[in-house]
Each structure stands twice: as C-alpha cells, then as structure tokens.
Motif scaffolding. Sequence first.
Motif, short mmCIF file in Angstrom:
data_model
loop_
_atom_site.label_atom_id
_atom_site.label_comp_id
_atom_site.label_asym_id
_atom_site.label_seq_id
_atom_site.Cartn_x
_atom_site.Cartn_y
_atom_site.Cartn_z
N ARG A 69 -0.76 1.04 12.41
CA ARG A 69 -1.39 1.21 11.12
C ARG A 69 -0.49 2.04 10.20
O ARG A 69 0.34 2.83 10.68
N SER A 104 -12.42 -3.24 -2.87
CA SER A 104 -13.05 -2.03 -3.42
C SER A 104 -12.34 -1.63 -4.71
O SER A 104 -11.22 -2.10 -5.00
N ASN A 151 -4.36 0.86 7.19
CA ASN A 151 -4.26 -0.60 7.12
C ASN A 151 -3.55 -1.11 8.38
O ASN A 151 -2.49 -0.60 8.76
N ARG A 159 -4.10 1.15 -2.07
CA ARG A 159 -4.29 1.79 -0.76
C ARG A 159 -4.69 0.80 0.32
O ARG A 159 -4.51 1.06 1.50
N GLU A 160 -5.24 -0.34 -0.09
CA GLU A 160 -5.78 -1.28 0.88
C GLU A 160 -4.93 -2.55 0.95
O GLU A 160 -4.60 -3.13 -0.09
N SER A 161 -4.59 -2.97 2.13
CA SER A 161 -3.91 -4.26 2.28
C SER A 161 -4.95 -5.37 2.28
O SER A 161 -6.10 -5.17 2.67
N ALA A 169 0.84 -1.20 0.00
CA ALA A 169 0.00 0.00 0.00
C ALA A 169 0.88 1.25 0.00
O ALA A 169 1.83 1.36 0.78
N ARG A 171 -8.79 -4.95 -0.39
CA ARG A 171 -9.98 -5.41 0.34
C ARG A 171 -11.22 -5.46 -0.55
O ARG A 171 -12.34 -5.50 -0.06
N ASP A 217 -8.82 -3.26 -5.32
CA ASP A 217 -7.78 -3.06 -4.32
C ASP A 217 -7.74 -4.24 -3.36
O ASP A 217 -8.50 -5.22 -3.51
#
Length: 338
Positions: free
Chosen positions: A313, A233, A318, A256-258, A195, A231, A229
């Motif tokens: 985080r 989205s 994340n 952007r998302e792990s 990310a 997760r 991404d």
Amino acid sequence: LRLVLPLSSTLTRVVLIVMVSAAVPAALVVPLLLLNVLVQPRVWRVEALSSSTYPYVYGISPAGITNMDSTATLRILGGRQGDVCYLVHSSYNCSNPPLFNTGRRTWLSTVSSGGLIHTPFAVHHLNPGTYRVCYLGAHRINATQNASTTYPAFRNNPDAARSSGGFVALPYAVAVGGSVDRGLSSFSCSGDFTAGNVSTCTILLRDGDGNPTGSTNTTCQITLCPFLDGRGSAMQDYTPPTMTSFGTYVVTFMPRESGCQGTLAVLFGGLPLAANTQAYFHISAGSPASNRSTSVCTTESNTGSVACTITQRDEFDNPIKLCSYNSTGGTQTCTTIS
C-alpha cells in the motif's frame, strides 16, 4: 516621416507620408515644406512614424482584460510618469479615434511611477476585440499640441483626444474579452495522476466570439462541482482556480485515492460550462510505504505450511500489489492492482 500641416485654427490636420532617402534629391522635399509655410506658417512639425518614438516602452501588462470588470489597470512597461494613453479598437487608428460613447475607446489615462496607469481604464462599456494602445509622452506634449488644445483639456475630456494629434500606437495590443460564453468555454483534466502528487486541471473561459476572457476578479464566479477523488469521495486537497494567463485558469490539487472515479465539473456564475459535461480521470496509487502494507496468513492443519497474502500500500492506504507466499516454497506470485 509624417508632415503635419495645420490648415486653420481648428484641429484639422493634413498628414503627408514622405519617403526620404539618399537617392531622392532634397529639391523634391522642399516644396512640401514651402506648402506648409504658405498654408499656416505658425505651426508645423515633422514626426517619425515608427515604434522608436517611445523606445523606452517595452511591453504592456496584462495583455488581456475583460469588460466584465468595471475598471482595469494596465502597466506600461517602461512607461514614464506623466505620459498619457488610451485604448482604441483596432478598426481605428490613433489619429482619428471614435467618440467615447461608441464603446470602442477608453478615457485618457495618466502613467504614474513604475508605468502603472494612474487612473484605471473604464472598460465595462468596451466592445470585445483587439485594441491599440495610443501613447503620448509627457516630454512631447508642449511640442506637439496646438495652443488651442492644451494638455489639461484632453486629459479631462474623453473625446478631446480625437483630434488633438500627437498620439502614436505602441507596437503592443490589448485584448478585451466579452461576457463568458458557457458553451464555448471548456475544461480538461489530462495526464497521469498519482495519489500524493500535485496535479492540475485547466479551465478556458471564452466569450461569444471564441476569444479568451475573464480576469482575477471573475475567479470567484468559478465553482467546481462535483470534484471527486479516485474512489468517488469529495476531493480534499485543492486550491481554487487561479488565472495563469488571460482566459486560462488552473486548478491545482493532490489526490489521495486511487481509482477510476476522478471527476470534475465546472460552473460559472452557478451555471455549468461546456454543455454540462464532466471530465473523468484515473488516479494511480503512489509508491509503496512499508508501514502501510498489510498481510493475511493461514496455516494448513494437515501439513503445517503457512500461506500469506501481502498487500503493498502507499501512504494513503491505496493498494498497489497483492503478493502470495507459501512456507513450503514455490513461486511467489504478485498481482498489480489497477
């Protein structure tokens, strides 16, 4: 050496290959020259058959084009203004190219300033394959053309160059790709994605023979759906596919998302590539950001001790690690979140 012997007022030529070295007596070469004079004393020439004919040309750009475009512009690197050239399928040579309507050669085009082809090649009719670049320098036109075949004639007539002579194949080839074969094309997303880091996926367009194809004009026909991404989205930060070399396109993005739900599917002309497969990839959390970490603390009513769980985080919230602390001491425990 190439000895060109005009046999008549037509464009017919006999080409003899003469290997001359210091070990060969000149007397063996002279009869060939006399033969030429006896056949037609008006016109004769001897030409070198090597890439050194045009030493100022040092490349072709791009090395690949596609017949999905109506025209294609090439740059003859080092080419001089006024030179002329055309493309011919590798199964032919520059001294005897096929007719234009066979789909195995282009119109004759003029080189302008900077080596740019002044008149774009009409390529939509070309058969896929590898093509030679047949070249004739402007400084050689008057010396190599018979008076009955003037430069304006074969410049404007796509088939006149079939027998005009003088063209030399440059030591560079141009690949002409055909229509995109969705089943033979592919894409991949490989590597360690994190990310916040710039990442890439690669798309390979291939024609029915498995050869590279596509151009900058076909980029708009490539769509990414779905593109998810970590997760699940929709991917937010990415650029459309960019052609980095003939038939190869790169998608640049910043996740952007792990998580494990990174997904990419590619369509060309609205239909899926690679038998409707999808590429899946894992995205790791970035580096810890102190202003993003969160904590939850509870107090034991009987002992008054405080137990806290801190979640590290990254800048995109994340989770990275869960760490537990207790005010009474003991071992700190941390668990990495995959």
